[in-house]
Design a protein around this motif. Structure first.
Motif, PDB file in Angstrom:
ATOM      1  N   PHE A  23       0.830  -1.203   0.000  1.00 24.13           N
ATOM      2  CA  PHE A  23       0.000   0.000   0.000  1.00 24.13           C
ATOM      3  C   PHE A  23       0.866   1.257   0.000  1.00 24.13           C
ATOM      4  N   LEU A  24       1.924   1.246   0.801  1.00 23.66           N
ATOM      5  CA  LEU A  24       2.825   2.393   0.870  1.00 23.66           C
ATOM      6  C   LEU A  24       3.517   2.635  -0.469  1.00 23.66           C
ATOM      7  N   ILE A  25       3.984   1.584  -1.120  1.00 21.85           N
ATOM      8  CA  ILE A  25       4.648   1.717  -2.420  1.00 21.85           C
ATOM      9  C   ILE A  25       3.662   2.247  -3.460  1.00 21.85           C
ATOM     10  N   THR A  26       2.426   1.758  -3.440  1.00 27.14           N
ATOM     11  CA  THR A  26       1.404   2.238  -4.361  1.00 27.14           C
ATOM     12  C   THR A  26       1.119   3.721  -4.140  1.00 27.14           C
ATOM     13  N   MET A  27       1.045   4.129  -2.875  1.00 24.96           N
ATOM     14  CA  MET A  27       0.775   5.535  -2.580  1.00 24.96           C
ATOM     15  C   MET A  27       1.937   6.429  -3.030  1.00 24.96           C
ATOM     16  N   VAL A  28       3.167   5.978  -2.865  1.00 23.20           N
ATOM     17  CA  VAL A  28       4.326   6.754  -3.320  1.00 23.20           C
ATOM     18  C   VAL A  28       4.279   6.909  -4.843  1.00 23.20           C
ATOM     19  N   GLY A  29       3.959   5.829  -5.548  1.00 24.72           N
ATOM     20  CA  GLY A  29       3.844   5.902  -7.005  1.00 24.72           C
ATOM     21  C   GLY A  29       2.763   6.870  -7.438  1.00 24.72           C
ATOM     22  N   GLY A  30       1.623   6.826  -6.763  1.00 27.50           N
ATOM     23  CA  GLY A  30       0.553   7.770  -7.070  1.00 27.50           C
ATOM     24  C   GLY A  30       0.957   9.202  -6.779  1.00 27.50           C
ATOM     25  N   PHE A  31       1.700   9.399  -5.699  1.00 29.36           N
ATOM     26  CA  PHE A  31       2.171  10.747  -5.353  1.00 29.36           C
ATOM     27  C   PHE A  31       3.143  11.280  -6.405  1.00 29.36           C
ATOM     28  N   VAL A  32       4.038  10.430  -6.896  1.00 33.11           N
ATOM     29  CA  VAL A  32       4.988  10.851  -7.930  1.00 33.11           C
ATOM     30  C   VAL A  32       4.227  11.261  -9.194  1.00 33.11           C
ATOM     31  N   LEU A  33       3.218  10.462  -9.581  1.00 32.89           N
ATOM     32  CA  LEU A  33       2.427  10.815 -10.759  1.00 32.89           C
ATOM     33  C   LEU A  33       1.662  12.117 -10.555  1.00 32.89           C
ATOM     34  N   LEU A  34       1.082  12.285  -9.380  1.00 29.92           N
ATOM     35  CA  LEU A  34       0.348  13.508  -9.080  1.00 29.92           C
ATOM     36  C   LEU A  34       1.274  14.724  -9.086  1.00 29.92           C
ATOM     37  N   LEU A  35       2.441  14.580  -8.495  1.00 32.26           N
ATOM     38  CA  LEU A  35       3.414  15.671  -8.476  1.00 32.26           C
ATOM     39  C   LEU A  35       3.823  16.050  -9.893  1.00 32.26           C
ATOM     40  N   TRP A  36       4.086  15.047 -10.730  1.00 32.18           N
ATOM     41  CA  TRP A  36       4.466  15.342 -12.112  1.00 32.18           C
ATOM     42  C   TRP A  36       3.322  16.056 -12.834  1.00 32.18           C
ATOM     43  N   GLU A  37       2.091  15.576 -12.645  1.00 29.10           N
ATOM     44  CA  GLU A  37       0.935  16.181 -13.306  1.00 29.10           C
ATOM     45  C   GLU A  37       0.769  17.646 -12.918  1.00 29.10           C
ATOM     46  N   ILE A  38       0.907  17.940 -11.643  1.00 24.70           N
ATOM     47  CA  ILE A  38       0.689  19.306 -11.165  1.00 24.70           C
ATOM     48  C   ILE A  38       1.850  20.231 -11.513  1.00 24.70           C
ATOM     49  N   LYS A  39       3.069  19.763 -11.304  1.00 28.88           N
ATOM     50  CA  LYS A  39       4.225  20.651 -11.396  1.00 28.88           C
ATOM     51  C   LYS A  39       4.908  20.651 -12.763  1.00 28.88           C
ATOM     52  N   TYR A  40       5.047  19.487 -13.394  1.00 39.52           N
ATOM     53  CA  TYR A  40       5.900  19.383 -14.575  1.00 39.52           C
ATOM     54  C   TYR A  40       5.156  19.128 -15.887  1.00 39.52           C
ATOM     55  N   HIS A  41       3.896  18.727 -15.854  1.00 41.60           N
ATOM     56  CA  HIS A  41       3.188  18.390 -17.084  1.00 41.60           C
ATOM     57  C   HIS A  41       3.054  19.570 -18.043  1.00 41.60           C
TER      58      HIS A  41
END
Length: 81
Positions: A23-41
């Motif tokens: 669950f923790l690894i899945t949440m980290v992966g989701g956070f990385v995707l969310l961060l990329w979407e908000i900041k770098y996309h």
């Protein structure tokens, strides 16, 4: 042949630890995707974050699915008299 209460608790604890880790690894992966979407996309920079995030997000799900399917299709060793 049944498991003792101590063995059952140990097996349950190992499963809980594996679930929490996945669950923790899945949440980290989701956070990385969310961060990329908000900041770098908008600028399409830091593209390495997308495959990294997808791998981290989907690997535990696929591992759990593979484990479930393997367990479901493994025949039980019941001894017939």
């Amino acid at each position: 042949m049944g498991l003792s209460e101590k063995e059952t608790k140990a097996k349950t604890m190992k499963g809980l630890i594996a679930f929490c880790g996945s669950f923790l690894i899945t949440m980290v992966g989701g956070f990385v995707l969310l961060l990329w979407e908000i900041k770098y996309h908008p600028s399409n920079s830091q593209l390495w974050m997308v495959p990294f995030g997808l791998i981290m997000f989907l690997t535990p799900v696929l591992a759990c699915l593979a484990s479930f399917i393997s367990d479901a299709f493994t025949p039980t060793n019941s001894q017939h008299a």
